[in-house]
Design a protein around this motif. Structure first.
Motif, mmCIF file in Angstrom:
data_model
loop_
_atom_site.group_PDB
_atom_site.id
_atom_site.type_symbol
_atom_site.label_atom_id
_atom_site.label_comp_id
_atom_site.label_asym_id
_atom_site.label_seq_id
_atom_site.Cartn_x
_atom_site.Cartn_y
_atom_site.Cartn_z
ATOM 1 N N LEU A 54 51.846 7.722 -131.747
ATOM 2 C CA LEU A 54 52.979 7.138 -131.026
ATOM 3 C C LEU A 54 52.533 6.194 -129.921
ATOM 4 O O LEU A 54 53.335 5.755 -129.106
ATOM 5 C CB LEU A 54 53.848 8.255 -130.438
ATOM 6 N N SER A 55 51.255 5.847 -129.897
ATOM 7 C CA SER A 55 50.728 4.914 -128.914
ATOM 8 C C SER A 55 50.999 3.479 -129.347
ATOM 9 O O SER A 55 51.017 3.170 -130.547
ATOM 10 C CB SER A 55 49.218 5.131 -128.756
ATOM 11 N N ILE A 56 51.190 2.578 -128.374
ATOM 12 C CA ILE A 56 51.422 1.169 -128.712
ATOM 13 C C ILE A 56 50.123 0.446 -129.047
ATOM 14 O O ILE A 56 50.136 -0.662 -129.577
ATOM 15 C CB ILE A 56 52.155 0.422 -127.573
ATOM 16 N N ASP A 57 48.976 1.061 -128.726
ATOM 17 C CA ASP A 57 47.684 0.449 -129.012
ATOM 18 C C ASP A 57 47.029 1.118 -130.218
ATOM 19 O O ASP A 57 47.090 2.332 -130.376
ATOM 20 C CB ASP A 57 46.750 0.575 -127.806
ATOM 21 N N GLN A 58 46.402 0.302 -131.039
ATOM 22 C CA GLN A 58 45.675 0.809 -132.205
ATOM 23 C C GLN A 58 44.364 1.437 -131.749
ATOM 24 O O GLN A 58 43.561 0.789 -131.071
ATOM 25 C CB GLN A 58 45.374 -0.327 -133.184
ATOM 26 N N GLU A 59 44.149 2.674 -132.092
ATOM 27 C CA GLU A 59 42.921 3.371 -131.717
ATOM 28 C C GLU A 59 41.902 3.296 -132.860
ATOM 29 O O GLU A 59 42.238 2.967 -133.999
ATOM 30 C CB GLU A 59 43.230 4.836 -131.384
ATOM 31 N N ARG A 60 40.668 3.619 -132.538
ATOM 32 C CA ARG A 60 39.615 3.636 -133.563
ATOM 33 C C ARG A 60 39.930 4.709 -134.600
ATOM 34 O O ARG A 60 40.325 5.824 -134.260
ATOM 35 C CB ARG A 60 38.269 3.917 -132.891
ATOM 36 N N ASP A 61 39.738 4.368 -135.887
ATOM 37 C CA ASP A 61 40.187 5.253 -136.959
ATOM 38 C C ASP A 61 39.042 5.790 -137.813
ATOM 39 O O ASP A 61 39.241 6.180 -138.967
ATOM 40 C CB ASP A 61 41.227 4.563 -137.849
ATOM 41 N N VAL A 62 37.832 5.794 -137.262
ATOM 42 C CA VAL A 62 36.687 6.409 -137.940
ATOM 43 C C VAL A 62 35.897 7.230 -136.926
ATOM 44 O O VAL A 62 35.923 6.951 -135.727
ATOM 45 C CB VAL A 62 35.753 5.359 -138.600
ATOM 46 N N ILE A 63 35.200 8.239 -137.434
ATOM 47 C CA ILE A 63 34.260 9.022 -136.645
ATOM 48 C C ILE A 63 32.942 9.031 -137.414
ATOM 49 O O ILE A 63 32.922 9.378 -138.601
ATOM 50 C CB ILE A 63 34.759 10.457 -136.407
ATOM 51 N N GLU A 64 31.837 8.638 -136.743
ATOM 52 C CA GLU A 64 30.538 8.537 -137.396
ATOM 53 C C GLU A 64 29.507 9.328 -136.597
ATOM 54 O O GLU A 64 29.129 8.915 -135.498
ATOM 55 C CB GLU A 64 30.116 7.064 -137.496
ATOM 56 N N ILE A 65 29.103 10.452 -137.160
ATOM 57 C CA ILE A 65 28.180 11.367 -136.479
ATOM 58 C C ILE A 65 26.860 11.426 -137.264
ATOM 59 O O ILE A 65 26.882 11.675 -138.461
ATOM 60 C CB ILE A 65 28.802 12.775 -136.387
ATOM 61 N N PRO A 66 25.734 11.210 -136.629
ATOM 62 C CA PRO A 66 25.528 10.899 -135.204
ATOM 63 C C PRO A 66 25.373 9.409 -134.924
ATOM 64 O O PRO A 66 24.935 9.035 -133.841
ATOM 65 C CB PRO A 66 24.218 11.630 -134.913
ATOM 66 N N MET A 67 25.709 8.541 -135.890
ATOM 67 C CA MET A 67 25.434 7.114 -135.773
ATOM 68 C C MET A 67 26.064 6.499 -134.522
ATOM 69 O O MET A 67 25.394 5.854 -133.728
ATOM 70 C CB MET A 67 25.945 6.380 -137.023
ATOM 71 N N ARG A 68 27.373 6.726 -134.348
ATOM 72 C CA ARG A 68 28.074 6.132 -133.200
ATOM 73 C C ARG A 68 28.744 7.171 -132.316
ATOM 74 O O ARG A 68 29.075 6.886 -131.165
ATOM 75 C CB ARG A 68 29.134 5.136 -133.687
ATOM 76 N N ASP A 69 28.994 8.343 -132.862
ATOM 77 C CA ASP A 69 29.734 9.363 -132.129
ATOM 78 C C ASP A 69 28.907 10.635 -132.016
ATOM 79 O O ASP A 69 28.072 10.932 -132.876
ATOM 80 C CB ASP A 69 31.069 9.649 -132.835
ATOM 81 N N LYS A 70 29.175 11.389 -130.990
ATOM 82 C CA LYS A 70 28.406 12.596 -130.718
ATOM 83 C C LYS A 70 29.298 13.826 -130.759
ATOM 84 O O LYS A 70 30.501 13.746 -130.559
ATOM 85 C CB LYS A 70 27.742 12.504 -129.329
ATOM 86 N N VAL A 71 28.669 14.971 -131.032
ATOM 87 C CA VAL A 71 29.327 16.261 -130.855
ATOM 88 C C VAL A 71 28.469 17.092 -129.909
ATOM 89 O O VAL A 71 27.294 16.786 -129.686
ATOM 90 C CB VAL A 71 29.526 17.005 -132.197
ATOM 91 N N SER A 72 29.060 18.151 -129.366
ATOM 92 C CA SER A 72 28.397 18.906 -128.306
ATOM 93 C C SER A 72 27.497 20.015 -128.825
ATOM 94 O O SER A 72 27.256 21.001 -128.127
ATOM 95 C CB SER A 72 29.442 19.474 -127.338
ATOM 96 N N ILE A 73 26.998 19.869 -130.062
ATOM 97 C CA ILE A 73 25.958 20.749 -130.585
ATOM 98 C C ILE A 73 24.917 19.878 -131.270
ATOM 99 O O ILE A 73 25.210 18.743 -131.674
ATOM 100 C CB ILE A 73 26.519 21.797 -131.591
ATOM 101 N N PRO A 74 23.684 20.356 -131.412
ATOM 102 C CA PRO A 74 22.661 19.553 -132.103
ATOM 103 C C PRO A 74 23.036 19.329 -133.570
ATOM 104 O O PRO A 74 23.638 20.193 -134.210
ATOM 105 C CB PRO A 74 21.401 20.423 -131.984
ATOM 106 N N VAL A 75 22.678 18.147 -134.088
ATOM 107 C CA VAL A 75 22.958 17.776 -135.477
ATOM 108 C C VAL A 75 21.633 17.536 -136.196
ATOM 109 O O VAL A 75 20.776 16.801 -135.700
ATOM 110 C CB VAL A 75 23.838 16.517 -135.555
ATOM 111 N N ASP A 76 21.473 18.153 -137.359
ATOM 112 C CA ASP A 76 20.244 18.009 -138.133
ATOM 113 C C ASP A 76 19.980 16.535 -138.462
ATOM 114 O O ASP A 76 20.902 15.776 -138.771
ATOM 115 C CB ASP A 76 20.362 18.822 -139.427
ATOM 116 N N ASP A 77 18.694 16.139 -138.420
ATOM 117 C CA ASP A 77 18.322 14.750 -138.665
ATOM 118 C C ASP A 77 18.686 14.275 -140.069
ATOM 119 O O ASP A 77 18.841 13.062 -140.304
ATOM 120 C CB ASP A 77 16.815 14.561 -138.452
#
Length: 264
Positions: A54-77
């Motif tokens: 319901l936002s008037i602005d278009q938000e980013r529509d992909v999640i890329e882990i770990p390339m561009r985005d992070k999570v709060s636990i370690p991710v295997d290489d």
């Protein structure tokens, strides 16, 4: 690794305040010929809370882990995880996007919740466009053939970047249906001449054994087969009619019903 992938999926939901609807393997592991050091190519579809839409602005529509985005636990290489937001996925689905169809029919499913993925699979069978998908695989085969197989020396893994889309296009031509993601099924259904079958089988075994990066003299029997197949598929495709199907309203309904099913 399976448990680790599930942990990352769950943490992604928490960190990004989303619900993941479906997660699968999409790379060489799903195609049936991983080497010993192949990545885990995890692909997923997710949905935000109602207010995000319901936002008037278009938000980013992909999640890329770990390339561009992070999570709060370690991710295997070895893990490469990428997801599409549901409306992005449905817009691509409307265009009969073959990679998305492959995701939905992957034989390695890590996670599936709610009814959305199953509804998309059922709907995809009804609106499947042989013409659109055949052109996708044909163009992929042509591009990879030009880029990877024209030199005197070729890396083993590059043959499969052309073989798989060629065999998928052959499947569509033969059956007018979504091709299986597993390479072995496509390969055996093709019923290739014995000498060609043996060459490809040897390559397949060597790739799985980890020799995929080796550059060796080009295998002319495989190159000739691929060139002839691409030419025949191009000639066949020119005589196909584009199907005109607009499933937008049904996909709108699917999106709205998913919002309600997930968030209430």
């Amino acid at each position: 690794m399976y448990d680790h992938i599930l942990d990352v999926i769950k943490q992604t939901e928490i960190d990004y305040d989303i619900k993941i609807l479906y997660a699968c393997e999409s790379g060489s592991r799903a195609w049936g010929f991983p080497s010993k050091d192949s990545d885990y190519d995890v692909r997923f579809i997710y949905i935000h809370r109602k207010d995000w839409y319901l936002s008037i602005d278009q938000e980013r529509d992909v999640i890329e882990i770990p390339m561009r985005d992070k999570v709060s636990i370690p991710v295997d290489d070895l893990m490469d995880m990428s997801g599409w937001e549901l409306t992005k996925a449905l817009k691509l689905f409307r265009k009969f996007n073959p990679p998305l169809l492959e995701w939905l029919h992957s034989n390695i499913v890590y996670y599936e919740s709610f009814s959305t993925a199953e509804q998309m699979r059922n709907f995809g069978e009804k609106i499947f466009s042989p013409t659109s998908c055949l052109y996708h695989y044909l163009n992929m085969a042509k591009g990879n053939f030009r880029e990877y197989l024209q030199g005197d020396a070729v890396r083993i893994k590059k043959y499969f970047y052309v073989l798989r889309p060629v065999l998928a296009a052959r499947w569509i031509k033969k059956y007018q249906s979504i091709p299986p993601i597993d390479f072995h099924e496509l390969f055996e259904d093709a019923a290739l001449p014995l000498d060609l079958h043996e060459e490809i089988t040897t390559l397949l075994k060597r790739k799985i054994a980890g020799e995929e990066l080796n550059a060796e003299p080009r295998i002319d029997v495989i190159n000739s087969f691929l060139q002839n197949e691409i030419e025949e598929l191009e000639a066949y495709a020119k005589n196909l009619d584009y199907e005109s199907v607009d499933p937008t309203e049904q996909l709108n309904d699917l999106f709205r019903s998913t919002l309600e099913e997930v968030w209430g």
